[in-house]
Write an enzyme that holds these catalytic residues in place. Structure first.
Site, PDB file in Angstrom:
ATOM      1  N   GLU A   1      60.399   0.431  48.668  1.00 39.43           N
ATOM      2  CA  GLU A   1      60.454   1.174  49.987  1.00 39.43           C
ATOM      3  C   GLU A   1      59.741   3.017  49.607  1.00 39.43           C
ATOM      4  O   GLU A   1      59.567   3.400  50.278  1.00 39.43           O
ATOM      5  CB  GLU A   1      61.297   1.771  51.240  1.00 39.43           C
ATOM      6  CG  GLU A   1      60.878   1.896  52.560  1.00 39.43           C
ATOM      7  CD  GLU A   1      62.306   2.143  53.314  1.00 39.43           C
ATOM      8  OE1 GLU A   1      62.028   0.611  53.952  1.00 39.43           O
ATOM      9  OE2 GLU A   1      63.193   2.239  53.338  1.00 39.43           O
TER      10      GLU A   1
ATOM     11  N   HIS B   1      62.317 -23.185  36.527  1.00 39.81           N
ATOM     12  CA  HIS B   1      62.448 -24.504  37.358  1.00 39.81           C
ATOM     13  C   HIS B   1      60.803 -24.122  38.189  1.00 39.81           C
ATOM     14  O   HIS B   1      60.185 -25.194  38.709  1.00 39.81           O
ATOM     15  CB  HIS B   1      63.155 -25.669  37.371  1.00 39.81           C
ATOM     16  CG  HIS B   1      63.684 -25.758  35.755  1.00 39.81           C
ATOM     17  ND1 HIS B   1      64.084 -26.834  35.259  1.00 39.81           N
ATOM     18  CD2 HIS B   1      64.835 -24.506  35.149  1.00 39.81           C
ATOM     19  CE1 HIS B   1      64.902 -26.102  34.620  1.00 39.81           C
ATOM     20  NE2 HIS B   1      65.423 -25.844  34.313  1.00 39.81           N
TER      21      HIS B   1
ATOM     22  N   LYS C   1      56.656  -1.782  63.731  1.00 34.71           N
ATOM     23  CA  LYS C   1      57.299  -0.844  64.965  1.00 34.71           C
ATOM     24  C   LYS C   1      56.508  -1.318  66.091  1.00 34.71           C
ATOM     25  O   LYS C   1      56.907  -1.372  67.115  1.00 34.71           O
ATOM     26  CB  LYS C   1      58.370  -0.327  64.990  1.00 34.71           C
ATOM     27  CG  LYS C   1      59.313  -1.045  63.830  1.00 34.71           C
ATOM     28  CD  LYS C   1      60.587   0.365  63.508  1.00 34.71           C
ATOM     29  CE  LYS C   1      61.410   0.060  62.541  1.00 34.71           C
ATOM     30  NZ  LYS C   1      62.263   1.391  62.138  1.00 34.71           N
TER      31      LYS C   1
END
Length: 448
Positions: free
Chosen positions: A288, A309, A423
């Site tokens: 951010e 793995h 948003k």
């Protein structure tokens, strides 16, 4: 003793003197933080936050936590992003890996909500809380962040229904803005205990404010030691510390040098499962802060040896655009010796009598050698042991390293304009009042 940084296996991938060549830029970047002349200078409250925390303030936090601890079997922390990740990182790092299965009479179970909009998650959480004495720490500057506000409304009602409104008031705490916003208005109206999120501290830098300190104290961990570690790291990374001795300056310099050399992805590695959410917090902090203007190192993480793995092949032989930063815990808190077995069907008797951690350390060293041989620069952060003091050091080290690094990169490390795009679309799709034009436009777009 402090945490320490080893960049030698990253420098070997760079031209001689490449890290030192960034010294003047790094120093200028740190000085701009100190002078308040950098972009985003209204969000620098974290910079000297550790050393400004008073014993009286810590006692206030601990007193509030004690009230909650004495009255609750569980505590739900409602928050998203920096409003929960720091607390969760510390609690997971210091807690028992199987706390869910242990009937711990001393400490309440710490739960997290308001960080997603999963209906099943919320239904299962509220079902778990039925019949339990639980409290809520509502963490939101505005009180209107969708995920957190939605969860808090549900939890507030359930808490009041189960405990009664007056008893619920004793165990609901708001960590919010000093004077404005829906969460502040609600807390004032209901009479909740409140703590202030400083205006000049952004969410991802807020773990050493009540945002993180209160949940951590509720979990029963030593916030005095946490802050003390951060204070000592603040000194170790001070602006007057020589470049070669300043771990945050060195970290900022080497990661920018690698970025300029085509290394676009940083993978934070741990060999201690308790540090998984420390990586999640770190990813938000750096992602951010630096991902702007079509620039920035992409922060990723892996838990080793587990992810060797699954991701090990790509890291060993995939595109060479990555580097690793490894958090290595020198001394585990427990001791386990590997047993001998008469039949030795698994062929592991050569490990008999060795500590499990020795096996882990050799896996770490072997992986480092393999990855470096495979063309992956390696930075190593050595943590003496996993306790509140060193976690405090690690938090401040990453914060100041981020502030310096973002300024060297040439972005504003303290805003997040790109977070708002989703948003706006979500509110338009939900037909939120005030978004009528956006709703009309997005429906037309989807109809095409």
């Amino acid at each position: 003793m402090n945490i320490s940084l080893d960049i030698t296996k990253a420098q070997s991938f760079l031209a001689a003197g490449a890290v030192e060549a960034l010294e003047s830029q790094v120093k200028a970047a740190q000085q701009s933080l100190e002078n308040g002349t950098c972009p985003g200078n209204d969000f620098l409250g974290w910079l000297h936050l550790p050393s400004s925390i008073t014993p009286e303030f810590l006692q206030e936090v601990k007193d509030c936590a004690q009230v909650i601890r004495e009255n609750c079997e569980a505590v739900v922390v409602a928050g998203i992003g920096g409003s929960y990740l720091g607390a969760k990182a510390v609690i997971e790092a210091l807690g028992n890996s199987f706390s869910w299965l242990i009937a711990d009479k001393k400490n309440p179970t710490i739960l997290f909500a308001g960080n997603n909009i999963g209906e099943d998650y919320l239904a299962e959480l509220t079902d778990y809380l039925k019949g339990k004495k639980f409290g809520i720490i509502n963490i939101s500057k505005s009180g209107t962040t969708t995920e957190t506000a939605l969860a808090f409304r549900l939890l507030k009602k359930q808490c009041e229904d189960q405990l009664g409104k007056e008893n619920a008031k004793k165990v609901i705490v708001a960590v919010t803005d000093a004077v404005k916003g829906a969460a502040r208005t609600c807390a004032t109206k209901e009479g909740y205990k409140t703590f202030v999120i400083p205006d000049n501290v952004g969410g991802r830098f807020s773990v050493l404010t009540p945002v993180g300190l209160l949940p951590i104290a509720c979990a029963g961990f030593d916030i005095d030691a946490l802050v003390s570690g951060a204070v000592d790291m603040e000194k170790a990374c001070g602006k007057d510390v020589p470049f070669a001795e300043n771990p945050a300056a060195q970290y900022a310099a080497v990661r920018n040098a690698l970025y300029q050399n085509g290394k676009k992805i940083e993978i934070l590695i741990n060999y201690q499962p308790k540090l998984h959410f420390m990586s999640e917090w770190w990813k938000q902090l750096y992602g951010e802060s630096e991902g702007k203007d079509n620039k920035g190192i992409f922060p990723a993480s892996c838990d080793f040896t587990t992810d060797l793995h699954s991701m090990g092949q790509w890291i060993q032989e995939g595109e060479r655009t990555i580097f690793e930063t490894v958090i290595s815990v020198e001394k585990p808190n427990c001791k386990m010796l590997f047993p001998s077995d008469e039949e030795n069907l698994d062929g592991l008797n050569f490990l008999a009598g060795k500590r499990v951690d020795e096996v882990n350390k050799m896996a770490e060293l072997g992986t480092q050698l393999a990855h470096v041989d495979g063309g992956v620069p390696n930075i190593r952060i050595s943590v003496p042991e996993l306790n509140a003091y060193y976690i405090g050091q690690l938090i401040y080290f990453f914060e100041i390293g981020c502030g310096i690094s973002g300024n060297v990169l040439g972005v504003n490390p303290f805003n997040q304009p790109g977070v708002e795009a989703y948003k706006k679309n979500m509110f338009a799709l939900l037909e939120k009042p005030g978004y009528e034009e956006e709703t009309k436009a997005i429906k037309a777009r989807l109809a095409k």
